[in-house]
Design a protein around this motif. Structure first.
Motif, mmCIF file in Angstrom:
data_model
loop_
_atom_site.group_PDB
_atom_site.id
_atom_site.type_symbol
_atom_site.label_atom_id
_atom_site.label_comp_id
_atom_site.label_asym_id
_atom_site.label_seq_id
_atom_site.Cartn_x
_atom_site.Cartn_y
_atom_site.Cartn_z
ATOM 1 N N ALA A 341 0.650 -1.105 0.103
ATOM 2 C CA ALA A 341 -0.020 -0.017 0.120
ATOM 3 C C ALA A 341 0.865 1.223 0.015
ATOM 4 O O ALA A 341 0.613 2.103 -0.509
ATOM 5 C CB ALA A 341 -0.844 0.058 1.267
ATOM 6 N N GLY A 342 1.984 1.286 0.833
ATOM 7 C CA GLY A 342 2.814 2.297 0.613
ATOM 8 C C GLY A 342 3.258 2.720 -0.531
ATOM 9 O O GLY A 342 3.526 3.838 -0.955
ATOM 10 N N SER A 343 3.565 1.727 -1.286
ATOM 11 C CA SER A 343 4.408 1.774 -2.515
ATOM 12 C C SER A 343 3.379 2.621 -3.557
ATOM 13 O O SER A 343 3.844 3.456 -4.280
ATOM 14 C CB SER A 343 4.957 0.546 -3.176
ATOM 15 O OG SER A 343 6.138 0.151 -2.747
ATOM 16 N N VAL A 344 2.183 2.022 -3.625
ATOM 17 C CA VAL A 344 0.959 2.803 -4.288
ATOM 18 C C VAL A 344 0.889 4.159 -4.167
ATOM 19 O O VAL A 344 0.893 5.148 -4.927
ATOM 20 C CB VAL A 344 0.023 1.741 -4.320
ATOM 21 C CG1 VAL A 344 -1.375 2.426 -5.384
ATOM 22 C CG2 VAL A 344 0.146 0.527 -4.886
ATOM 23 N N MET A 345 1.016 4.404 -2.494
ATOM 24 C CA MET A 345 0.648 5.653 -2.305
ATOM 25 C C MET A 345 1.729 6.840 -2.675
ATOM 26 O O MET A 345 1.549 7.802 -3.325
ATOM 27 C CB MET A 345 0.694 5.614 -0.826
ATOM 28 C CG MET A 345 -0.031 6.966 -0.085
ATOM 29 S SD MET A 345 -0.086 6.556 1.536
ATOM 30 C CE MET A 345 1.529 6.416 2.355
ATOM 31 N N VAL A 346 3.310 6.244 -2.652
ATOM 32 C CA VAL A 346 4.198 7.251 -2.864
ATOM 33 C C VAL A 346 4.150 7.497 -4.470
ATOM 34 O O VAL A 346 4.399 8.636 -4.977
ATOM 35 C CB VAL A 346 5.641 6.936 -2.413
ATOM 36 C CG1 VAL A 346 5.582 7.061 -1.041
ATOM 37 C CG2 VAL A 346 6.183 5.535 -2.818
ATOM 38 N N MET A 347 3.884 6.460 -5.272
ATOM 39 C CA MET A 347 4.014 6.758 -6.671
ATOM 40 C C MET A 347 2.822 7.312 -7.200
ATOM 41 O O MET A 347 2.923 8.401 -8.165
ATOM 42 C CB MET A 347 3.806 5.421 -7.335
ATOM 43 C CG MET A 347 5.021 4.497 -7.263
ATOM 44 S SD MET A 347 6.423 5.245 -7.989
ATOM 45 C CE MET A 347 6.812 4.965 -9.553
#
Ligand code: ARG
Length: 480
Positions: A341-347
């Motif tokens: 979820a963190g990766s999607v959020m930063v992208m």
């Protein structure tokens, strides 16, 4: 060390404290995330016990009040899983028993911790999957917007990383949007499998009591009941692996996007630039603005895949039935969800803020990109393709790379072509339509789920994956 009755299975014997510590492991910490889901599933289970006559009306009312109290404590970050309690389920049962005595001692009728933990995991996972699918749709939409805004911005198409054919920033960005839309299918598939009520399976062989599994399914907003009670238990781990694999596909797509951006933001290339607020510095080199966020998106894709591999390795060779091994999948599972979820959020933060340097992109469109287009000009004049290919090859050798192919006009003409598959036709509308369908599907799933949970447990049940205050923040007692 255990107080009388703290362990659910306590029958007065002695458990070596080292074995207790070892078997509990990190379970209390992970269970804090699942407490709310566990309390909500317990409400549905209690209602069902009332409906089949195991709980008297007064007992059910008392249990319901106590469960609501537990929910409030959990939301406030005050619910404790004590050091003498094996896990969250033990803590919840003890809480209920302290509040309402015998009615509390009846809550575990017709269930086992095995189906109880699966129910909590499924409720948690269901909400997480809805959020994740929506976040992936948002990111895909941001990429489509970026593609639309730069549909005509020239960019060298590459194979083997070498200049290949004329292309656009739009084609590059929309490729990732379409990949995410495909990846979202895998999330939807995991969602369907997850969206079934496990309760009533008990330890894998049902309960010696006519529990109403369909009633519990409806109360919890599950699409149905998972039929085979042994399969309920063997699907623990398998389902988690599937969810993490789906998340891992998304992370894999993001890792490739991150890798491209790491190249294209190199100062020597400079097609794109990350704004300063998304970069980090160096402790020694004052000039540095590092794309750590992209590197970590790349690393976390490997990490998430790794957690899926751990879950598979733990579960693939297990005999049928429950085994404590399954507890060890909880950490990799919950950690993978958080990282994905963190990766999607930063992208999602990065994509709309990418600065595009159209000049550098145009400079990158060197003449040799036009070689294939030139050969097809000859094809249009009637020359067989292989002869045209050889002739252009010979021209290039004579004139040096790109000699006769130069000219912005040729590039512009190539990019203006708009038949399907041509640079001037990204067909973004099709992807936009798929995204709308994806969003509608998520919202309809979400409203069904939220509607059921709020009817069952009140407005606070609308969200159950947000961790309470005690789960983070310095100096806050962590309930262990
Ligand atoms: N903490 C345990 C788990 O996650 C709960 C189930 C325990 N069941 C048992 N039979 N020991 O698996």
């Amino acid at each position: 060390m255990s107080r009388e009755g703290a362990r659910l299975w306590d029958k007065g014997g002695h458990l070596d404290p080292t074995v207790e510590r070892f078997t509990v492991g990190e379970d209390r910490r992970h269970d804090r995330k699942l407490l709310k889901a566990d309390a909500i599933a317990s409400l549905a289970h209690a209602d069902m016990l009332g409906a089949i006559g195991i709980l008297a009306t007064g007992e059910l009312a008392a249990l319901r009040d106590a469960l609501q109290e537990a929910l409030a404590e959990i939301d406030a970050g005050r619910f404790r899983i004590g050091d003498d309690e094996e896990d969250g389920h033990s803590a919840l049962e003890r809480f209920l028993t302290r509040r309402v005595g015998d009615a509390g001692k009846k809550i575990h009728t017709g269930r086992s911790r095995n189906d109880q933990v699966i129910a909590a995991l499924r409720l948690y996972t269901r909400e997480w999957l809805l959020d994740f699918r929506a976040a992936v749709a948002d990111l895909a939409s941001a990429l489509l917007d970026f593609a639309g805004a730069h549909a005509r911005t020239p960019m060298a198409g590459r194979t083997h990383m070498q200049p290949a054919m004329p292309s656009t920033v739009g084609l590059w960005a929309a490729a990732f949007a379409e990949a995410l839309i495909d990846d979202a299918d895998l999330i939807a598939c995991a969602y369907r499998r997850n969206d079934r009520n496990p309760l009533g399976a008990a330890a894998g062989y049902g309960a010696p009591l006519p529990v109403d599994r369909a009633m519990v399914a409806a109360a919890l907003g599950f699409a149905g009941v998972q039929n085979n009670v042994l399969y309920v238990n063997t699907s623990r781990g398998a389902l988690e692996a599937q969810v993490v694999e789906a998340a891992g596909r998304v992370c894999g797509t993001l890792a490739r996007l991150a890798q491209d951006l790491l190249l294209f933001t190199l100062p020597e290339i400079g097609y794109f630039r990350l704004p300063e607020e998304l970069t980090t510095g160096s402790s020694i080199m004052p000039q540095k603005r590092n794309p750590d966020l992209l590197e970590l998106v790349r690393a976390k894709a490997a990490f998430v895949d790794g957690q899926a591999a751990i879950i598979r390795s733990i579960t693939h060779h297990l005999p049928s039935g429950y085994h404590r091994d399954l507890q060890q999948t909880k950490g990799p599972f919950l950690t993978a969800l958080e990282e994905a979820a963190g990766s999607v959020m930063v992208m999602r933060l990065a994509v709309p803020r990418l600065a595009v340097d159209a000049g550098r992109l145009r400079d990158g469109c060197t003449p040799e990109l036009m070689a294939t287009d030139r050969a097809y000009e000859l094809v249009a004049q009637g020359m067989p393709f292989r002869d045209a290919y050889r002739q252009v090859g010979a021209e290039l050798r004579e004139a040096g790379r790109g000699g006769r192919l130069h000219g912005q006009a040729a590039l512009a003409a190539a990019l203006a072509k708009d038949y399907p598959g041509a640079p001037g036709n990204l067909a973004l509308d099709g992807a936009r339509r798929e995204l709308r369908e994806l969003r509608d599907a998520v919202e309809s799933d979400r409203s069904a789920v939220t509607g059921a949970l709020v009817r069952l447990a009140g407005p606070a049940a609308a969200r159950l994956t947000d961790t309470g205050p005690a789960a983070s923040g310095p100096g806050v007692p962590d309930g262990r």
